[in-house]
Design an enzyme around this catalytic site. Sequence first.
Site, PDB file in Angstrom:
ATOM      1  N   SER A 184     -31.367 -32.763  70.597  1.00 11.91           N
ATOM      2  CA  SER A 184     -31.083 -34.366  69.835  1.00 11.91           C
ATOM      3  C   SER A 184     -30.150 -34.975  70.732  1.00 11.91           C
ATOM      4  O   SER A 184     -30.170 -36.088  70.777  1.00 11.91           O
ATOM      5  CB  SER A 184     -30.508 -33.771  68.420  1.00 11.91           C
ATOM      6  OG  SER A 184     -29.498 -32.827  68.469  1.00 11.91           O
ATOM      7  N   HIS A 212     -37.012 -34.139  66.708  1.00 10.62           N
ATOM      8  CA  HIS A 212     -36.993 -35.265  67.703  1.00 10.62           C
ATOM      9  C   HIS A 212     -38.208 -35.172  68.634  1.00 10.62           C
ATOM     10  O   HIS A 212     -38.549 -36.114  69.462  1.00 10.62           O
ATOM     11  CB  HIS A 212     -35.901 -35.077  68.743  1.00 10.62           C
ATOM     12  CG  HIS A 212     -34.490 -35.453  67.904  1.00 10.62           C
ATOM     13  ND1 HIS A 212     -33.986 -36.705  67.686  1.00 10.62           N
ATOM     14  CD2 HIS A 212     -33.788 -34.424  67.339  1.00 10.62           C
ATOM     15  CE1 HIS A 212     -32.929 -36.628  67.096  1.00 10.62           C
ATOM     16  NE2 HIS A 212     -32.761 -35.147  66.796  1.00 10.62           N
ATOM     17  N   LYS A 243     -36.719 -39.783  61.476  1.00  7.04           N
ATOM     18  CA  LYS A 243     -36.517 -40.372  63.000  1.00  7.04           C
ATOM     19  C   LYS A 243     -37.870 -41.183  63.017  1.00  7.04           C
ATOM     20  O   LYS A 243     -37.943 -42.443  62.682  1.00  7.04           O
ATOM     21  CB  LYS A 243     -36.397 -39.035  63.907  1.00  7.04           C
ATOM     22  CG  LYS A 243     -34.893 -38.461  63.451  1.00  7.04           C
ATOM     23  CD  LYS A 243     -34.573 -37.376  64.099  1.00  7.04           C
ATOM     24  CE  LYS A 243     -33.787 -36.269  63.701  1.00  7.04           C
ATOM     25  NZ  LYS A 243     -32.450 -36.923  63.041  1.00  7.04           N
TER      26      LYS A 243
HETATM   27  C1  LIG Z   1     -32.720 -31.306  65.713  1.00 10.44           C
HETATM   28  C2  LIG Z   1     -32.580 -31.659  64.165  1.00 10.44           C
HETATM   29  N1  LIG Z   1     -33.060 -30.798  63.354  1.00 10.44           N
HETATM   30  C3  LIG Z   1     -32.736 -31.153  61.933  1.00 10.44           C
HETATM   31  C4  LIG Z   1     -32.005 -32.322  61.637  1.00 10.44           C
HETATM   32  C5  LIG Z   1     -32.076 -32.760  60.035  1.00 10.44           C
HETATM   33  O1  LIG Z   1     -32.905 -33.664  59.911  1.00 10.44           O
HETATM   34  P1  LIG Z   1     -32.444 -34.589  58.612  1.00 10.44           P
HETATM   35  O2  LIG Z   1     -31.632 -35.918  59.125  1.00 10.44           O
HETATM   36  O3  LIG Z   1     -33.835 -34.781  57.983  1.00 10.44           O
HETATM   37  O4  LIG Z   1     -31.832 -33.912  57.498  1.00 10.44           O
HETATM   38  C6  LIG Z   1     -31.609 -33.079  62.592  1.00 10.44           C
HETATM   39  C7  LIG Z   1     -31.195 -34.608  62.236  1.00 10.44           C
HETATM   40  O5  LIG Z   1     -30.105 -35.017  62.733  1.00 10.44           O
HETATM   41  C8  LIG Z   1     -31.809 -32.919  63.873  1.00 10.44           C
HETATM   42  O6  LIG Z   1     -31.548 -33.792  65.118  1.00 10.44           O
END
Ligand SMILES: Cc1ncc(COP(=O)(O)O)c(C=O)c1O
Length: 399
Positions: A184, A212, A243
């Site tokens: 991310s 992502h 996203k």
């Molecule tokens: C790699 C990754 N996994 C999981 C999440 C969690 O997702 P959510 O925003 O739907 O809680 C994020 C969010 O920032 C993320 O970047």
Amino acid sequence: MLESFVNNKTIQKRNMLLQAKLFPFFRVIQDTVGNNVFVSGKKQIMIGSNNYLGLTHHPQVKEAAIKAIEKYGTGCTGSRFLNGNLELHEELEEKLAKYIGHEKALLFSTGMQANTGTISTVCGPKDCIISDMENHASIIDGTRLSPASVFKFKHNNMESLESTLENTKGKYKKTVIITDGVFSMTGVIINLPELVKLAKKYNAIVYVDDAHGIGVMGDAGRGTMNHFNVVKDVHINMGTFSKSFASIGGFISGPKEIVDYVKVTARSFMFSASMPPAAVATVSACIDIVQKDKSILKNLWSNVDFMKKGFAEINLDTCNSETPIIPINVGDDLKALQLANFLLEHGIFATPVIQPAVREGQALIRTSYMASHNKEELAVVLNIFAKAKKLFDLPEAIR
Ligand SMILES: Cc1ncc(COP(=O)(O)O)c(C=O)c1O
């Protein structure tokens, strides 16, 4: 009694940065218009979001959300398990499974819950989890909730993964390798083909968090496993709707046996209210649009290419990113905070990444691009970064 909160190191750091006017978090966005946001009344070009496909304001997406509210109301007021299971949820799970190429899918109310709920339940005390060192916080929390033994391998380093697999071989009933598909903060893509080969060699389950990658990578945004043509070799694919899919919520997909098991054991699924109707309809519309309108992904990747070339011309270090997340290496935390302020003063909304999110001396400005950006806006961004490079003496790319 309240002293421990006031004396806490994190809050003290926050207070110090606030006093120095260097706290770039919780910026209040007053309005969003296309690719622009308004902060303190000033228009900013947004290059700090995860809205990769630029679909949050798409007319068809907004119409789908409004229609869902009109039919089902604003919330489900309960978990899927009990009173919150709409036909919309079931339809989206079917659509997602088909889109991803897995047998079944399961919706969660956030991606965070998808990871914590699934990871904490797929392994028992006699199992082990092997996790990339730079995995997302929600994966780390999932492993903390799990009764399994947890090991970490060096970031995207297949030798380190193999030596961990070798060391744990024969000691556990089941091994699950967990990784982000696209990381991310840096936009790095995991070496999934090699990871999958090792998983086969050591008989491990593969779990990919593609928060992502979904919507961005592979054919019609089907994700990182599609990009590498290893869909059948990934046992659990996780994604989020916060996203590319312009909403909120998350999911896992995989074989029926695993998804059915998670559905009746994951506490973050069972004991939390289901995704609201407008969010479900938004995701469904986004999946239709990204498959139908090929120009969206074409624009996105053309913008990524434009920015990568532009940053290379300015000779900024973009940490070898290959995705719409393009980090700018800054190095020093303070400099990253000052640079974030400078960008905001010049109409650019981008976020700094400092300790503890990255190690000391590795601060970044995380920039990310959308299909809806136009080249004029992007040229403005490059121009400001060219000025910033000189002013802040930013590190150059090592060629
Ligand atoms: C790699 C990754 N996994 C999981 C999440 C969690 O997702 P959510 O925003 O739907 O809680 C994020 C969010 O920032 C993320 O970047």
